[in-house]
Enzyme design. Structure first.
Site, PDB file in Angstrom:
ATOM      1  N   LYS A  33      30.373  62.219  43.954  1.00 37.89           N
ATOM      2  CA  LYS A  33      31.129  61.006  44.272  1.00 37.89           C
ATOM      3  C   LYS A  33      32.634  61.256  44.251  1.00 37.89           C
ATOM      4  CE  LYS A  33      31.331  58.258  40.791  1.00 37.89           C
ATOM      5  NZ  LYS A  33      32.713  58.498  40.339  1.00 37.89           N
ATOM      6  N   THR A  34      33.113  61.919  43.207  1.00 35.10           N
ATOM      7  CA  THR A  34      34.557  62.157  43.081  1.00 35.10           C
ATOM      8  C   THR A  34      35.060  63.027  44.223  1.00 35.10           C
ATOM      9  OG1 THR A  34      34.432  61.956  40.674  1.00 35.10           O
ATOM     10  CG2 THR A  34      36.358  63.084  41.576  1.00 35.10           C
ATOM     11  N   ASP A 222      36.513  53.115  42.799  1.00 43.30           N
ATOM     12  CA  ASP A 222      35.548  54.015  42.164  1.00 43.30           C
ATOM     13  C   ASP A 222      34.672  53.218  41.193  1.00 43.30           C
ATOM     14  OD1 ASP A 222      34.302  56.379  41.390  1.00 43.30           O
ATOM     15  OD2 ASP A 222      35.815  56.844  39.875  1.00 43.30           O
ATOM     16  N   GLU A 223      33.423  53.662  40.982  1.00 45.20           N
ATOM     17  CA  GLU A 223      32.488  53.025  40.037  1.00 45.20           C
ATOM     18  C   GLU A 223      32.400  51.517  40.293  1.00 45.20           C
ATOM     19  OE1 GLU A 223      30.650  54.824  38.355  1.00 45.20           O
ATOM     20  OE2 GLU A 223      31.672  56.615  37.595  1.00 45.20           O
ATOM     21  N   GLN A 253      23.240  52.542  38.431  1.00 44.88           N
ATOM     22  CA  GLN A 253      23.987  52.881  37.215  1.00 44.88           C
ATOM     23  C   GLN A 253      24.826  51.700  36.725  1.00 44.88           C
ATOM     24  OE1 GLN A 253      25.413  57.077  36.732  1.00 44.88           O
ATOM     25  NE2 GLN A 253      25.087  57.189  38.936  1.00 44.88           N
ATOM     26  N   ARG A 600      21.017  62.421  33.359  1.00 42.80           N
ATOM     27  CA  ARG A 600      22.003  63.220  32.603  1.00 42.80           C
ATOM     28  C   ARG A 600      21.538  64.674  32.479  1.00 42.80           C
ATOM     29  NH1 ARG A 600      25.500  60.866  34.213  1.00 42.80           N
ATOM     30  NH2 ARG A 600      23.871  59.758  35.352  1.00 42.80           N
TER      31      ARG A 600
END
Length: 644
Positions: A33-34, A222-223, A253, A600
């Site tokens: 994503k980043t 973002d997020e 998420q 994770r």
């Protein structure tokens, strides 16, 4: 122009180089994503969009700084003119120019959390609400903050909240109003005010709104799944003129609704922006195929979620394990055994994490790890014996066992109305530097020294001291703690602390552990002292970057990854949480939490499902493996009993 197709996978490239217009990028866990956001910034600048007309909103300053540095490496130093930062940071920039439109000076002071609580305490003193029988300032501050982040008045929030408070809602509203008045008079804003007033500024002042709408040709978030209603409305307003909004997130998420995040922001994005495109990024670089099959099985059962299928770029390894265990004791032993095996296989302790749905799930394991001297660090808060509410309960036991424990006596007496540090010193001196709870005369003397209000609160504890010795509760520590809570502490807990229900769970779990120390309460307190010192040794190791095992709630683990991940208490009633299911009426957020926990893991995933849980009354509760485990196709896991 850079050929982004050589730097990004097709999905990332489609998002980074998309045409103008509203865009929702569903970037699933571990999909880069980043990287996609960074190259989107670089692409826009290469197209000739001035950096100062880009707005990049993040949830942490660290994330903003990282993206800015990476974008500079791709597109050059001009990226430095881009507006980037957290929502609070950007609102601060707005308000430094225009706060006077809202009645503040542009040189307003920003209150950190401690300062805000201090100002609130001053307001409570002025109104006569600082007393032991009224909720503490931290509890009131939390209520006011929760209301702000949901765009509700304090009265509206109290009307819809299930929180049990020993205070009239009108009293809390009065305090909140005085707090707001004082901040305005003294030209101060707390962190919540930054968002509230930033949005007010845009809504109420057309010329300010038009100025920023014209300025920001592209708004990138973002997020996005973590935005609350305030933040989502702010983004929609800022992007309304040019209509170039890029919201990046993963609906699976969204796990912070308890602190105001609104799942509907991402779910209904296309309703608010009918001409928007949706691009899914599903190629995962983190986890093995078998781990992702579990994540996909979980997500497939989420009726409100966007349909996505994670695909791994990695080769298959070991299938994830499901351990069907007898109880929490066997779970602790199994984890310790497997940790040792992974160490023998070449993994470091720092490569491993143990995740849990609620903090109290880990108490038994923390004690087992400390006994075996396996270094661990708790990344989701304090160790069990460092928590204030646990120290409170232990203070009661310590006073029962040691007449000369002044620190425990001070902590216990400090919970009473009108009893401060100087009062405790005077009481201790009048008692002769000792308080023998076995002695009726000594107990009667203390009762006689207390003021009427404190005496009324103390009566039940005084009777419990007598029962403790006459009924042999020193050998039934679990019962001693439960009776202390029933007699006195539960009422105090709800007045003194935020999240009292979660703290009650910690205390009841702690109570169950007392019976495991041979020798009763005295032996347990000795063990606690040793384990507390061990915890401090481990904190020093972690501070020096020495290898330590990570323990964390799933909430705090979001955004992190480890090679080996254990998820404990994946059993009915525990994960998903029975309390959460009762409050919400569905398992949607619990399912998203499980998805976050699973994703994770990079190499190895171990799901632990104990089948018995000891109850407060001494009985056993039999629990089946979690429904989330039952949904996993059998061919995708290795299922075993114990740690075989």
């Amino acid at each position: 122009m850079t050929d982004y197709s050589t730097l990004l996978n097709p999905e990332q490239c489609a998002a980074a180089t998309a045409e103008d217009g509203p865009l929702l990028v569903l970037a699933a866990a571990g999909t880069g994503k980043t990287r996609t956001l960074v190259y989107r910034v670089a692409h826009l600048i290469e197209k000739g969009v001035p950096a100062e007309s880009l707005l990049l909103l993040t949830f942490t300053n660290r994330a903003a700084k990282e993206m800015l540095e990476r974008a500079k490496a791709v597109a050059g130093p001009s990226v430095g003119h881009l507006w980037s930062g957290t929502f609070h940071h950007v609102c601060n920039r707005f308000l430094r120019r225009f706060a006077d439109r809202l009645g503040y000076g542009n040189n307003f002071a920003i209150l950190d959390q401690d300062d805000a609580v201090s100002v609130l305490n001053t307001c409570m003193k002025e109104l006569g609400y600082v007393r032991k029988d009224f909720p503490k300032k931290e509890v009131i501050a939390s209520l006011i903050s929760s209301a702000s982040n949901r765009m509700l008045s304090v009265q509206e929030y109290l009307d819809t909240s299930s929180k049990a408070l020993e205070a009239s809602p009108s009293d809390i509203v009065r305090i909140a109003q005085r707090y707001q008045e004082r901040k305005l008079i003294e030209n101060m804003m707390d962190f919540d005010d930054m968002l509230v007033n930033g949005l007010r500024l845009l809504k109420e002042h057309e010329e300010v709104r038009n100025s920023y709408q014209q300025k920001f040709r592209h708004v990138l978030v973002d997020e996005y799944q973590d935005t609350n209603l305030l933040q989502a409305q702010m983004v929609d307003l800022l992007a309304a003129h040019h209509r170039n909004i890029m919201a990046v997130g993963d609906d699976m998420q969204c796990i912070y609704t308890w602190r105001g995040a609104d799942f509907n922001n991402i779910r209904e994005f296309s309703k608010r922006w009918p001409d928007s495109r949706i691009i899914k990024i599903e190629q995962n670089y983190r986890s093995t195929p078998d781990i992702l099959r579990i994540a996909n099985a979980c997500a497939a059962k989420a009726p409100e979620a966007f349909k996505k299928t994670l695909r791994s770029t990695r080769e298959p390894r070991n299938k994830p394990r499901v351990l069907i265990l007898r109880d929490g004791d066997e779970q602790s032993r199994a984890i310790i055994t497997l940790v040792q095996r992974y160490l023998d296989d070449g993994y470091s302790l720092s490569d491993m994490a143990i995740l849990y749905r609620a903090h109290f799930h880990s108490i038994e394991l923390q004690m087992a790890l400390a006994r075996t001297r396996l270094p661990y660090v708790i990344t989701s808060g304090l160790g069990v014996f460092e928590q204030a509410h646990v120290k409170d309960v232990l203070a009661f036991l310590r006073v029962c066992e040691n007449p000369r424990d002044y620190l425990a006596f001070t902590r216990l007496m400090g919970m009473l109305s009108g009893v401060g540090e100087k009062t405790v010193e005077a009481l201790w001196a009048k008692l002769g530097g000792s308080f023998e709870t076995r002695s009726p005369e000594m107990r009667a003397k203390l009762v006689g020294l207390l003021k009427p209000t404190a005496r009324g609160q103390w009566q039940g504890v005084d009777r419990l001291f007598a029962d403790y010795h006459s009924e042999g509760l020193n050998l039934r520590g679990t019962e001693a703690i439960e009776r202390f809570c029933e007699t006195f502490y539960t009422t105090y807990l709800h007045r003194a602390y935020e999240n009292p229900e979660k703290r009650e769970e910690d205390i009841h779990e702690l109570a169950l552990q007392v019976t495991k120390s041979q020798g009763g309460v005295a032996a347990f307190l000795q063990e606690v002292a040793l384990l507390t010192n061990i915890d401090r040794e481990y904190e020093k190791l972690a501070a020096n970057n020495e290898p330590t095992l990570h323990l964390s709630t799933v909430h705090q683990a979001k955004g992190l990854e480890w090679k080996v991940v254990f998820v404990i208490w994946v059993s009915e009633g525990m994960f998903p949480s029975s309390r959460s299911l009762e409050e919400s009426g569905n398992d949607e957020e619990e399912r998203r939490l499980f998805y976050v926990a699973v994703t994770r893991a990079k190499d190895e995933l171990i799901l632990c499902a104990p089948g018995m849980r000891k109850m407060r009354d001494g009985g056993m509760f039999f629990c089946k493996p979690s429904p989330f485990i039952k949904e996993i196709p059998r061919e995708n896991i290795r299922e075993s009993y114990g740690n075989r």
